[in-house]
Design an enzyme around this catalytic site. Structure first.
Site, mmCIF file in Angstrom:
data_model
loop_
_atom_site.group_PDB
_atom_site.id
_atom_site.type_symbol
_atom_site.label_atom_id
_atom_site.label_comp_id
_atom_site.label_asym_id
_atom_site.label_seq_id
_atom_site.Cartn_x
_atom_site.Cartn_y
_atom_site.Cartn_z
ATOM 1 N N TRP A 186 0.842 -1.192 0.000
ATOM 2 C CA TRP A 186 0.000 0.000 0.000
ATOM 3 C C TRP A 186 0.887 1.255 0.000
ATOM 4 C CZ3 TRP A 186 -0.871 3.492 4.323
ATOM 5 C CH2 TRP A 186 -1.829 4.483 4.030
ATOM 6 N N ASP A 353 -16.301 11.341 -3.037
ATOM 7 C CA ASP A 353 -15.683 10.082 -2.596
ATOM 8 C C ASP A 353 -16.456 9.527 -1.395
ATOM 9 O OD1 ASP A 353 -13.305 8.230 -1.620
ATOM 10 O OD2 ASP A 353 -12.646 9.021 -3.544
ATOM 11 N N ASP A 354 -15.783 8.807 -0.563
ATOM 12 C CA ASP A 354 -16.373 8.065 0.562
ATOM 13 C C ASP A 354 -17.162 8.987 1.503
ATOM 14 O OD1 ASP A 354 -16.860 6.113 2.403
ATOM 15 O OD2 ASP A 354 -14.752 5.637 2.797
ATOM 16 N N LYS A 462 -16.159 5.758 -9.107
ATOM 17 C CA LYS A 462 -14.919 5.215 -8.531
ATOM 18 C C LYS A 462 -15.311 3.965 -7.748
ATOM 19 C CE LYS A 462 -11.105 6.404 -5.427
ATOM 20 N NZ LYS A 462 -10.563 7.487 -4.595
ATOM 21 N N TRP A 463 -14.832 2.814 -8.192
ATOM 22 C CA TRP A 463 -15.209 1.520 -7.586
ATOM 23 C C TRP A 463 -14.033 1.069 -6.720
ATOM 24 C CZ3 TRP A 463 -19.596 -1.706 -8.958
ATOM 25 C CH2 TRP A 463 -19.559 -2.984 -8.398
ATOM 26 N N ASP A 464 -14.199 1.207 -5.416
ATOM 27 C CA ASP A 464 -13.107 0.968 -4.485
ATOM 28 C C ASP A 464 -13.219 -0.442 -3.885
ATOM 29 O OD1 ASP A 464 -10.926 1.549 -2.927
ATOM 30 O OD2 ASP A 464 -11.830 3.240 -1.883
ATOM 31 N N MET A 465 -12.117 -0.944 -3.339
ATOM 32 C CA MET A 465 -12.108 -2.244 -2.655
ATOM 33 C C MET A 465 -10.885 -2.220 -1.738
ATOM 34 S SD MET A 465 -10.945 -5.403 -2.117
ATOM 35 C CE MET A 465 -9.567 -5.486 -3.248
ATOM 36 N N CYS A 502 -10.311 0.996 -8.123
ATOM 37 C CA CYS A 502 -9.359 1.387 -7.100
ATOM 38 C C CYS A 502 -9.375 0.282 -6.057
ATOM 39 C CB CYS A 502 -9.855 2.707 -6.493
ATOM 40 S SG CYS A 502 -9.040 3.171 -4.958
ATOM 41 N N ASP A 524 -2.616 5.346 -3.497
ATOM 42 C CA ASP A 524 -3.003 6.392 -2.548
ATOM 43 C C ASP A 524 -1.827 7.324 -2.290
ATOM 44 O OD1 ASP A 524 -5.577 5.614 -2.285
ATOM 45 O OD2 ASP A 524 -5.358 4.639 -0.337
HETATM 46 C C1 DGJ Z 1 -9.185 4.096 -0.456
HETATM 47 C C2 DGJ Z 1 -8.933 4.811 -1.753
HETATM 48 O O1 DGJ Z 1 -7.729 4.398 -2.303
HETATM 49 C C3 DGJ Z 1 -8.962 6.305 -1.515
HETATM 50 O O2 DGJ Z 1 -8.670 6.982 -2.698
HETATM 51 C C4 DGJ Z 1 -10.312 6.686 -0.975
HETATM 52 O O3 DGJ Z 1 -11.305 6.464 -1.936
HETATM 53 C C5 DGJ Z 1 -10.613 5.902 0.291
HETATM 54 N N1 DGJ Z 1 -10.461 4.485 0.080
HETATM 55 C C6 DGJ Z 1 -11.991 6.181 0.787
HETATM 56 O O4 DGJ Z 1 -12.302 5.421 1.879
#
Ligand code: DGJ
Length: 752
Positions: A186, A353-354, A462-465, A502, A524
């Site tokens: 990370w 975002d979140d 933006k599809w985060d995981m 993402c 990030d």
């Molecule tokens: C992790 C992502 O990499 C960030 O850019 C951001 O969207 C956060 N999650 C939000 O919780």
């Protein structure tokens, strides 16, 4: 083009070819993979074991060339004379697959499992190998200058077949190689490591459930001595987002066996009579023009055969993302203020975002719930997006649909939907993954995400995981198949939505995700010094159109390093540009700089996003026929630096060009007490006058302009001298630590 003659197959494009032969014993030999050759070359390429080596196991008595251990193969078995690594393992059973038949097809049979395949027309070679009770179909095709392979194994017997390992491809390459992998963590993705491939096996593998930032599935094999523009290099990748495996090992005879596919770690699959299992598609290319040649071929392939059709070559907007600026602390008023400012600075898309749904005021709660937080957004998403649209911007939204917090309505209602094993659930970032192997979970995600997308004029997702999986074995693979199904059901009917995937940054940067999402959030880590490493190393295998690249605040959240805003822009230009910082904290000089950045980026956007990307000795260039833009990036300055040159690539040798450096400025505050050398009066470096001046006043940095032939620019031209001690000179590059310069090179226009 595919040719077949007397048991010999040739697949060939402009820059690569694959030559296969069926041996008299039915082995599938690989005679050659590399530069384009002719089918008539088969005999010349055939290996001649002569009297052979000791301990050989022969398929046909007296014939050393029938020993599978010493010939180059495109597939092999186990326990039957080839004691190198096998691409196929069945629990407790040898495999000895021999040629049965082949067909040349006009279209690829669709993947029954839903695995994404590269898109593109052309012939496909299907070779069927078989042994009693088992059949293996191998598919070969070339798209652009990239060879694609996949395998489908079927149980043709009447008992159960237990599959422990099946690779997408295997090949033997003559000679010795170095293997380059891209490993990390990370905020530290894509660290490049090169090791010699000798007699011990070198493995590149991920077992986190995802392709992972630990070991990107893409890797390179190069002949020792190969460089950026010369030498023989092979590039490999896999169209898959789950656990992957690749291995290379040199045999005693000097053949290097390479294979790639799903990681066999914990993998097992039972095939009942009549059942099949198909592998993801593996991707490989070759260039004798060094690493740069491989990258160019891979970039073309990804841009034309992997990225969803709607987004191929389509310009991506400059976005503003509120995450690093606001985190969870926002309301509609704050967001609209940021959107207005972002618009003024030149951004075209506002991304929330979140933190917009459920009880998500920190990362401990709310994941899995889709109800909009009306305290933050009283008019709902529609209310916000209408206002964003009214400002002349597009609206984009963050989701993390694969996960659930235990503190969420979803988890309280369906604890059994979380992906767990027989032990106590293990949290990561306070969350669990949802079990995407369950149809009701997939339906829940598809219905909720689709409803929101249709409710609020959303043109970007933006599809985060954000966690590793604990799913093992076959379930890990089924999870990925479930994910692909979900993505297909949501985004196939909405192709115009730009999807950026993402996974805590680049924890799932792979060709599988790129089949759905034209761009991926690289990391990030937005410190440009780190980003030079991350983007440069991604560029070995992925085109810059796939890099989400943002300018953020300095000192950086991830490194505490301060870097010039010009460099933050210059690095992010070589990707899909975005801004991710609190715009209300910008100084007037910074606002001016960002306006200049977005204008410059938009002017040359086609080249930045889709131009041919090349790595230079001290930076990068992109060229789209109309323009070449080169960026050079520095680390820490040393005292009294010597001459520095710009050497660009691939211009027309005899043509004349104009070169113009980007006009960059210097903050007066950064000179501290040295400002006395330029100001008429002595100023206190910590005093109000200088601090105020620093907000509004900049000094011009050296601008370089010249005309030169393509040959001269490729030979290398000296750049303006760099700062060498105390004096400011507007004809020098007053480079700071982590400074950078940008050069725009256009064909000279003749004025009569
Ligand atoms: C992790 C992502 O990499 C960030 O850019 C951001 O969207 C956060 N999650 C939000 O919780």
């Amino acid at each position: 083009m595919i040719e077949y003659k007397n048991g010999i197959f040739l697949l060939r494009s402009e820059n690569i070819s694959l030559l296969l032969r069926v041996s008299p014993q039915g082995l599938l030999e690989q005679l050659h993979f590399g530069a384009p050759v002719d089918i008539e070359d088969a005999q010349a390429f055939a290996l001649q074991p002569g009297i052979g080596w000791g301990s050989m196991v022969l398929l046909e008595e007296g014939k050393t060339e029938s020993c599978p251990d010493v010939v180059g193969l495109a597939w092999s078995g186990s326990g039957r004379g080839d004691y190198r690594e096998s691409p196929l393992e069945l629990s407790g059973v040898s495999t000895d697959l021999r040629y049965q038949s082949h067909r040349i097809l006009d279209a690829m049979p669709p993947a029954a499992s839903g695995l994404p395949l590269a898109a593109g027309e052309g012939q496909i070679l299907e070779i069927t190998l078989a042994q009693p009770g088992l059949q293996l179909q191998l598919y070969f095709r070339i798209l652009g200058d990239v060879l694609l392979r996949r395998a489908v194994v079927s149980n043709t017997g009447d008992g159960t077949v237990r599959l422990g390992k099946i690779m997408s491809m295997m090949m033997d390459l003559p000679g010795s190689y170095e293997m380059t992998t891209f490993d990390g963590s990370w905020i530290a993705e894509m660290r490049k490591h090169t090791v010699p491939v000798l007699d011990s096996r070198v493995v590149n593998e991920s077992v986190t459930g995802f392709s992972s930032h630990r070991h990107n599935p893409g890797f390179l094999l190069s002949m020792p001595g190969a460089g950026e523009d010369h030498g023989r290099v092979y590039g490999f990748n896999l169209i898959y987002s789950g656990n992957h495996y690749a291995a290379a090992q040199r045999s005693f005879q000097g053949l290097t066996r390479v294979m790639q596919g799903i990681s066999p770690a914990e993998f097992s699959r039972e095939l009942q009579p009549g059942e099949s299992f198909e592998t993801p598609e593996a991707v490989m290319t070759f260039s004798d023009r060094g690493f740069g040649g491989v990258s160019e071929q891979m970039h073309h392939f990804v841009n034309h055969h992997i990225i969803p059709a709607y987004w191929q070559g389509r310009m991506r907007p400059v976005l503003y993302n509120d995450w690093e600026g606001c985190m969870f602390d926002f309301n509609q008023h704050r967001l609209l203020g940021l959107a207005k400012k972002a618009r003024e600075l030149g951004c075209e898309l506002f991304v929330l975002d979140d933190g917009w749904f459920g009880n998500r005021n920190s990362d401990t709660a709310g994941l899995g719930d889709y109800t909009v937080n009306k305290k933050k957004l009283p008019g709902g998403l529609r209310g916000l997006s209408d206002r964003i649209h009214a400002l002349g911007m597009e609206f984009g939204l963050w989701f993390e649909p694969e996960s659930v917090n235990m503190d969420s309505d979803l988890y309280r209602a369906h604890p059994d939907w979380a992906l767990t094993d027989q032990f106590q659930p293990l949290l990561s970032r306070h969350q669990l993954l949802l079990d995407l192997t369950k149809p009701q979970v997939r339906d829940y995600i598809v219905e909720n995400v689709s409803a929101i997308l249709d409710s609020a004029g959303i043109s970007y997702v933006k599809w985060d995981m954000n966690r590793h999986s604990i799913a093992l074995g076959a379930k890990a693979h089924d999870y990925i198949l479930g994910l692909y199904e979900v993505l297909r059901r949501i985004f196939d009917p909405r192709p115009q939505i730009l999807l950026e995937s993402c996974a805590s940054g680049g924890n799932r940067f792979d060709l599988g995700m790129l089949c759905f999402s034209p761009q991926i959030w690289c990391s990030d880590d937005t410190d440009p010094v780190e980003r030079v490493t991350i983007q440069e190393n991604l560029s070995y295998l992925y085109p810059q159109s796939t890099f989400g690249a943002h300018v953020s605040a300095a000192p950086h959240a991830q490194t505490l390093r301060s870097t010039p805003l010009t460099t933050r822009g210059n690095v992010s230009f070589f990707g899909v540009l975005g801004y991710e910082l609190d715009l209300n904290h910008l100084l007037p000089v910074e606002e001016k700089e960002i306006k200049t950045q977005t204008a410059l980026y938009k002017r040359w956007r086609k080249a930045f996003q889709f131009g041919t990307f090349r790595r230079l000795e001290n930076g990068w260039q992109v060229s789209d026929g109309r323009v070449t833009v080169a960026g050079i990036f520095h680390g820490q300055r040393s005292a009294a630096p010597g001459y520095e040159y710009l050497r660009v690539k691939a211009l027309e040798p005899g043509k004349r060009y104009t070169l113009h450096s980007r006009e960059q400025t210097l903050r007066v505050g950064q000179f501290g007490s040295l400002v006395k050398h330029v100001a008429p009066v002595e100023l206190n470096p910590n005093g109000i006058v200088l601090r105020t001046a620093d907000r509004f006043v900049t000094l011009p940095d050296g601008v370089q302009t010249c005309t030169a032939s393509g040959n001269a620019l490729m030979a290398g031209i000296p750049l303006l001298p760099a700062f060498r001690g105390t004096g400011y000179d507007k004809n020098q590059r007053t480079q700071l630590d982590f400074g950078s310069n940008l050069y725009i090179i256009e064909e000279e226009t003749k004025h009569e």
